[in-house]
Design a protein around this motif. Structure first.
Motif, PDB file in Angstrom:
ATOM      1  N   LYS A 103      16.917  30.862  24.076  1.00 22.70           N
ATOM      2  CA  LYS A 103      17.363  30.981  22.685  1.00 22.70           C
ATOM      3  C   LYS A 103      17.108  32.380  22.126  1.00 22.70           C
ATOM      4  CE  LYS A 103      15.286  28.447  19.532  1.00 22.70           C
ATOM      5  NZ  LYS A 103      14.956  27.263  18.707  1.00 22.70           N
ATOM      6  N   ARG A 104      15.951  32.961  22.489  1.00 30.50           N
ATOM      7  CA  ARG A 104      15.628  34.298  21.981  1.00 30.50           C
ATOM      8  C   ARG A 104      14.845  35.075  23.032  1.00 30.50           C
ATOM      9  NH1 ARG A 104      12.631  34.898  16.533  1.00 30.50           N
ATOM     10  NH2 ARG A 104      11.269  33.264  17.401  1.00 30.50           N
ATOM     11  N   GLU A 155      11.817  32.637  23.951  1.00 28.96           N
ATOM     12  CA  GLU A 155      11.829  31.293  23.366  1.00 28.96           C
ATOM     13  C   GLU A 155      13.014  30.526  23.942  1.00 28.96           C
ATOM     14  OE1 GLU A 155      12.001  29.095  18.990  1.00 28.96           O
ATOM     15  OE2 GLU A 155      11.802  31.279  19.136  1.00 28.96           O
ATOM     16  N   ASP A 190      15.464  26.967  24.257  1.00 29.05           N
ATOM     17  CA  ASP A 190      15.983  25.861  23.457  1.00 29.05           C
ATOM     18  C   ASP A 190      15.188  24.605  23.809  1.00 29.05           C
ATOM     19  OD1 ASP A 190      17.400  23.767  22.316  1.00 29.05           O
ATOM     20  OD2 ASP A 190      19.332  24.738  22.612  1.00 29.05           O
ATOM     21  N   ASP A 191      14.539  23.996  22.808  1.00 28.61           N
ATOM     22  CA  ASP A 191      13.619  22.888  23.072  1.00 28.61           C
ATOM     23  C   ASP A 191      14.191  21.519  22.706  1.00 28.61           C
ATOM     24  OD1 ASP A 191      13.664  23.080  20.353  1.00 28.61           O
ATOM     25  OD2 ASP A 191      11.526  23.454  20.086  1.00 28.61           O
ATOM     26  N   THR A 192      15.511  21.422  22.561  1.00 32.61           N
ATOM     27  CA  THR A 192      16.107  20.135  22.159  1.00 32.61           C
ATOM     28  C   THR A 192      15.764  19.031  23.151  1.00 32.61           C
ATOM     29  OG1 THR A 192      17.939  21.308  21.090  1.00 32.61           O
ATOM     30  CG2 THR A 192      18.243  18.966  21.572  1.00 32.61           C
ATOM     31  N   ARG A 246      20.224  30.255  31.459  1.00 28.38           N
ATOM     32  CA  ARG A 246      19.385  29.083  31.726  1.00 28.38           C
ATOM     33  C   ARG A 246      18.369  29.466  32.793  1.00 28.38           C
ATOM     34  NH1 ARG A 246      19.455  23.801  30.551  1.00 28.38           N
ATOM     35  NH2 ARG A 246      18.270  22.407  31.912  1.00 28.38           N
TER      36      ARG A 246
END
Length: 384
Positions: free
Chosen positions: A78-79, A96, A98-100, A269
């Motif tokens: 994400k970052r 950081e 993506d923690d979905t 990813r």
């Protein structure tokens, strides 16, 4: 003309010029010879009185144990908050993810923990039900015993009645039908006894089964509360792991240093265990000096070392100490070792890496980077 007139340098004549030039050449040759002798003497004094107390090499380079930044969980990026050559401190945010999906995993683990707690409570409540079933089977067994006693009493009475009718049937006091009825009554009573014994066996087996079921149920919660039950503990561990994975979606710097070899971008990813960058702890840089094997006979751990770098020149001197020797020479660990079984081997003087620790204050005043060329001179005057 006299010799004095010929050699008069203040008022030379044309015929005196060749003699004057020859005289000057002799003086220059004499001065050059004296200079060479002085240089040789200085070299001899340095090599015999000074150099003998030190071993030096220019085959030396800075090195450090870099820290790999490796994701412990996979996911989309994400970052990315750092770039190559950026100085960072331990704990700074680097990447950081993506923690979905990781948050959903936490929710699932929380649901599994709640389900495990309810299952354990259900198991504890089942103990009362199984205890009641065990009591019912015990009552059935007692009833079957009473039925057996009654059946045996009926059998005894039927046998006595049949015996009396046998005695009366001889003189013809009773009819044959009454005798047959008494014999039938005996067989019915015997059957009732058999049935009562079978009910006792069935009741005994039922009680044993109920007791076994209760003991098996009790094994699921004995010596443990609801929170210390293995099923609940396993679900709690799953929740803890899910929370840890969620926290690992934020990748932080493991040590102080400088970012290098960044191989991650937004939207990429990343895979668990695949490095995305390194952190070079420049404050822990040391020097790896490759000394010839013939230079190391008097080198010991802790000896002081005078070090200069090509970066700053001879004006900046680092003072370090010998802290270790490599386990083998560079050629010993090469893909193609120097030894040759064919007999075409040529002996070459080997070099052994020597680790030299730098003074942190000097390193902070004049920072270095990995791979820089250095010159190291080890003071061996105190070696025996």
């Amino acid at each position: 003309m006299t010799d004095a007139a010929v050699l008069d340098e203040d008022h030379p004549t044309a015929s005196d010029q060749p003699l004057l030039r020859a005289h000057k050449r002799k003086r220059l040759i004499l001065l050059l010879g004296v200079g060479l002798i002085a240089i040789a003497a200085c070299w001899w004094i340095g090599s015999t009185l000074v150099a003998v107390d030190s071993e030096s090499t220019g085959d030396a380079y800075t090195n450090v144990e870099v820290s790999q930044v490796t994701p412990l969980v996979g996911g989309p990026v994400k970052r990315v908050l750092v770039v190559d050559s950026q100085p960072i401190h331990a704990g700074d945010l680097l990447v950081e993810l993506d923690d979905t999906d990781l948050r959903l995993a936490v929710d699932q683990a929380q649901a599994a923990l709640g389900r495990a707690r309810r299952q354990v409570r259900q198991v504890r409540e089942n103990d009362a039900n199984l205890a009641g079933q065990e009591d019912v089977r015990e009552a059935d067994q007692a009833t079957a015993r009473a039925d057996l006693l009654r059946a045996r009493a009926d059998l005894d009475k039927a046998v006595l009645d049949e015996q009396r009718r046998q005695r009366l049937a001889g003189p013809g006091a009773i009819s044959q039908e009454e005798l047959s009825d008494s014999q039938t009554a005996v067989r019915v009573a015997q059957s009732a006894v058999s049935q009562a014994m079978a009910r006792i066996a069935a009741a005994r087996a039922g009680r044993a089964s109920a007791g076994g079921a209760r003991r098996a149920n009790q094994a699921l919660f004995d010596d443990a509360t609801i929170e210390t039950n293995p099923e609940v503990l396993a679900a709690q561990a799953g929740l803890n792991q899910a929370r840890i994975n969620l926290a690992r979606a934020v990748i932080r710097a493991p040590v102080d240093g400088v970012i290098d070899q960044r191989r991650v971008a937004v939207g990429q990813r990343v895979q668990q265990g695949v490095p995305v960058m390194i952190v070079v702890p420049v404050e822990n840089i040391y020097v790896e000096a490759n000394f010839k094997e013939v230079q190391l006979s008097r080198v010991r751990l802790g000896q002081p070392v005078r070090i200069t770098s090509d970066l700053y020149g001879s004006d900046v001197v680092y003072r370090g100490r010998v802290t270790g020797f490599a386990g083998g020479t560079g050629s010993a660990f090469a893909v193609l070792p120097a030894q040759n079984a064919t007999g075409n081997w040529i002996k070459v003087v080997q070099r052994l890496p020597v680790r030299i620790q730098l003074n942190p204050a000097e390193l902070k005043a004049h920072p270095l980077r990995v791979g820089l060329s250095m010159h190291a001179a080890i003071d061996i005057s105190g070696a025996h």
